[in-house]
Scaffold this motif. Sequence first.
Motif, PDB file in Angstrom:
ATOM      1  N   ARG A  98       0.824  -1.211   0.000  1.00 44.68           N
ATOM      2  CA  ARG A  98       0.000   0.000   0.000  1.00 44.68           C
ATOM      3  C   ARG A  98       0.856   1.258   0.000  1.00 44.68           C
ATOM      4  N   LEU A  99       2.010   1.199   0.647  1.00 47.61           N
ATOM      5  CA  LEU A  99       2.914   2.348   0.634  1.00 47.61           C
ATOM      6  C   LEU A  99       3.477   2.570  -0.764  1.00 47.61           C
ATOM      7  N   VAL A 100       3.833   1.487  -1.444  1.00 47.55           N
ATOM      8  CA  VAL A 100       4.346   1.601  -2.811  1.00 47.55           C
ATOM      9  C   VAL A 100       3.256   2.132  -3.737  1.00 47.55           C
ATOM     10  N   ALA A 101       2.006   1.674  -3.530  1.00 52.41           N
ATOM     11  CA  ALA A 101       0.894   2.130  -4.371  1.00 52.41           C
ATOM     12  C   ALA A 101       0.554   3.594  -4.116  1.00 52.41           C
ATOM     13  N   GLY A 102       0.947   4.120  -2.952  1.00 48.63           N
ATOM     14  CA  GLY A 102       0.596   5.487  -2.611  1.00 48.63           C
ATOM     15  C   GLY A 102      -0.713   5.613  -1.875  1.00 48.63           C
ATOM     16  N   PHE A 103      -1.316   4.491  -1.461  1.00 48.97           N
ATOM     17  CA  PHE A 103      -2.562   4.553  -0.712  1.00 48.97           C
ATOM     18  C   PHE A 103      -2.349   5.064   0.710  1.00 48.97           C
ATOM     19  N   GLU A 104      -1.143   4.882   1.218  1.00 48.20           N
ATOM     20  CA  GLU A 104      -0.785   5.396   2.541  1.00 48.20           C
ATOM     21  C   GLU A 104       0.601   6.011   2.456  1.00 48.20           C
ATOM     22  N   ARG A 105       0.893   6.898   3.402  1.00 50.93           N
ATOM     23  CA  ARG A 105       2.220   7.484   3.496  1.00 50.93           C
ATOM     24  C   ARG A 105       2.985   6.835   4.642  1.00 50.93           C
ATOM     25  N   PRO A 106       4.280   6.636   4.495  1.00 47.41           N
ATOM     26  CA  PRO A 106       5.044   6.057   5.597  1.00 47.41           C
ATOM     27  C   PRO A 106       5.109   7.007   6.784  1.00 47.41           C
ATOM     28  N   THR A 107       5.186   6.439   7.971  1.00 45.02           N
ATOM     29  CA  THR A 107       5.361   7.255   9.169  1.00 45.02           C
ATOM     30  C   THR A 107       6.693   7.979   9.119  1.00 45.02           C
ATOM     31  N   SER A 108       7.711   7.293   8.618  1.00 42.05           N
ATOM     32  CA  SER A 108       9.013   7.921   8.399  1.00 42.05           C
ATOM     33  C   SER A 108       9.687   7.218   7.230  1.00 42.05           C
ATOM     34  N   GLY A 109      10.690   7.868   6.670  1.00 41.43           N
ATOM     35  CA  GLY A 109      11.359   7.337   5.497  1.00 41.43           C
ATOM     36  C   GLY A 109      10.697   7.802   4.210  1.00 41.43           C
ATOM     37  N   THR A 110      11.218   7.332   3.099  1.00 42.73           N
ATOM     38  CA  THR A 110      10.753   7.797   1.787  1.00 42.73           C
ATOM     39  C   THR A 110      10.515   6.621   0.856  1.00 42.73           C
ATOM     40  N   VAL A 111       9.396   6.692   0.131  1.00 42.35           N
ATOM     41  CA  VAL A 111       9.088   5.751  -0.941  1.00 42.35           C
ATOM     42  C   VAL A 111       9.160   6.518  -2.252  1.00 42.35           C
ATOM     43  N   ARG A 112       9.960   6.027  -3.185  1.00 46.32           N
ATOM     44  CA  ARG A 112      10.096   6.700  -4.470  1.00 46.32           C
ATOM     45  C   ARG A 112       9.810   5.709  -5.591  1.00 46.32           C
ATOM     46  N   ILE A 113       8.924   6.125  -6.500  1.00 49.18           N
ATOM     47  CA  ILE A 113       8.587   5.338  -7.679  1.00 49.18           C
ATOM     48  C   ILE A 113       9.163   6.047  -8.889  1.00 49.18           C
ATOM     49  N   ARG A 114       9.714   5.306  -9.802  1.00 49.61           N
ATOM     50  CA  ARG A 114      10.329   5.909 -10.980  1.00 49.61           C
ATOM     51  C   ARG A 114       9.323   6.768 -11.742  1.00 49.61           C
ATOM     52  N   ALA A 115       9.756   7.941 -12.140  1.00 50.93           N
ATOM     53  CA  ALA A 115       8.955   8.896 -12.902  1.00 50.93           C
ATOM     54  C   ALA A 115       7.798   9.449 -12.086  1.00 50.93           C
ATOM     55  N   ALA A 116       7.920   9.364 -10.751  1.00 56.34           N
ATOM     56  CA  ALA A 116       6.913   9.955  -9.873  1.00 56.34           C
ATOM     57  C   ALA A 116       7.627  10.737  -8.786  1.00 56.34           C
ATOM     58  N   GLU A 117       6.886  11.614  -8.107  1.00 56.31           N
ATOM     59  CA  GLU A 117       7.469  12.393  -7.036  1.00 56.31           C
ATOM     60  C   GLU A 117       7.668  11.519  -5.799  1.00 56.31           C
ATOM     61  N   PRO A 118       8.658  11.870  -4.937  1.00 51.65           N
ATOM     62  CA  PRO A 118       8.822  11.120  -3.695  1.00 51.65           C
ATOM     63  C   PRO A 118       7.561  11.188  -2.843  1.00 51.65           C
ATOM     64  N   VAL A 119       7.370  10.154  -2.033  1.00 53.02           N
ATOM     65  CA  VAL A 119       6.260  10.124  -1.090  1.00 53.02           C
ATOM     66  C   VAL A 119       6.851  10.152   0.314  1.00 53.02           C
ATOM     67  N   PRO A 120       7.215  11.342   0.831  1.00 52.38           N
ATOM     68  CA  PRO A 120       7.861  11.427   2.132  1.00 52.38           C
ATOM     69  C   PRO A 120       6.861  11.290   3.264  1.00 52.38           C
ATOM     70  N   GLY A 121       7.374  11.038   4.471  1.00 49.80           N
ATOM     71  CA  GLY A 121       6.514  10.845   5.619  1.00 49.80           C
ATOM     72  C   GLY A 121       5.656  12.039   5.926  1.00 49.80           C
ATOM     73  N   GLY A 122       6.139  13.237   5.743  1.00 49.98           N
ATOM     74  CA  GLY A 122       5.339  14.404   6.081  1.00 49.98           C
ATOM     75  C   GLY A 122       5.129  15.345   4.923  1.00 49.98           C
ATOM     76  N   GLY A 123       5.302  14.871   3.706  1.00 48.87           N
ATOM     77  CA  GLY A 123       5.277  15.765   2.552  1.00 48.87           C
ATOM     78  C   GLY A 123       3.969  15.750   1.802  1.00 48.87           C
ATOM     79  N   ALA A 124       4.063  15.922   0.488  1.00 45.16           N
ATOM     80  CA  ALA A 124       2.882  16.068  -0.359  1.00 45.16           C
ATOM     81  C   ALA A 124       2.062  14.783  -0.388  1.00 45.16           C
ATOM     82  N   GLU A 125       0.804  14.951  -0.706  1.00 43.24           N
ATOM     83  CA  GLU A 125      -0.080  13.795  -0.794  1.00 43.24           C
ATOM     84  C   GLU A 125       0.371  12.864  -1.920  1.00 43.24           C
ATOM     85  N   PRO A 126       0.407  11.538  -1.666  1.00 39.97           N
ATOM     86  CA  PRO A 126       0.699  10.600  -2.740  1.00 39.97           C
ATOM     87  C   PRO A 126      -0.473  10.516  -3.704  1.00 39.97           C
TER      88      PRO A 126
END
Length: 279
Positions: free
Chosen positions: A68-96
């Motif tokens: 679900r974190l990779v899909a962007g359905f949820e944001r991680p509590t901490s750390g970063t999930v990055r998908i190629r050709a997409a914006e990072p999904v940081p713990g406290g940043g922009a909506e995935p």
Amino acid sequence: MPSRPDPAAAPATADEDVAAVHLHEVEHVYGGAGGPVAALGPISLTVPPGTFLVLVGASGCGKSTLLRLVAGFERPTSGTVRIRAAEPVPGGGAEPVPGRGAGIVFQQPRLFPWKTVGGNVELALRYAGVPRAERARRVPELLERVGLHDVADRRIWQISGGQQQRVAIARALAGDDPLLLLDEPFAALDALTRERLQEDLRRVSTQTGRTSVFVTHSVEEAVFLGSRVVVLTRRPGRIALDLDVDLPRTGVGPDELRALPEYAALRAEVGHAVRAAAA
């Protein structure tokens, strides 16, 4: 076959910039009436394009949470999930953006009940930008692939739960998304259909080079499908084993593949790791 070194301990490399999926020190905690529950992490993981990554482990180890974190359905509590050709999904940043650039198959089918079986697949092709004439040709092909060629005109509520899940798989295969995410899609299917769809999915991933992340409880399924298998520990899920599966993906039939001694050895290694990680 050697396991990979712990990715959390490895220095950052330029490979991360071209990775299909990259997780850096990802942790996820759920809140609840009984207090916070640490579900996952920390996990660091780099998945090159074209990898068929299988996540395996006991119930509650965080496999579906990671998906679900990779899909962007949820944001991680901490750390970063990055998908190629997409914006990072940081713990406290922009909506995935859920599902961007990914075809997704859930544990339960999520279909449009007012449409026919063929209509659900046709809609996915339409969203993928496939021209109408080609959609008419590809719908039967996709339904044939999952064994539903004779129920194209039935409504979703007129077919079984297992058949509904096969429609969901056909729908996910309809697009050309570079990433395919599957959360135990075969769990509700009978053994013969499950085996057939494993073979279909393995072939499709090889032909298309699509990056896939697949969640399962089955050690045998993990070894058969994966070009890489990651075993997670019990909650909070961490990487217990990260193993490249060096088995031929072309030129060998499914029965031949399952009869290889290398297949048996990998199945034993992964099975041992799953049992040890759950202890």
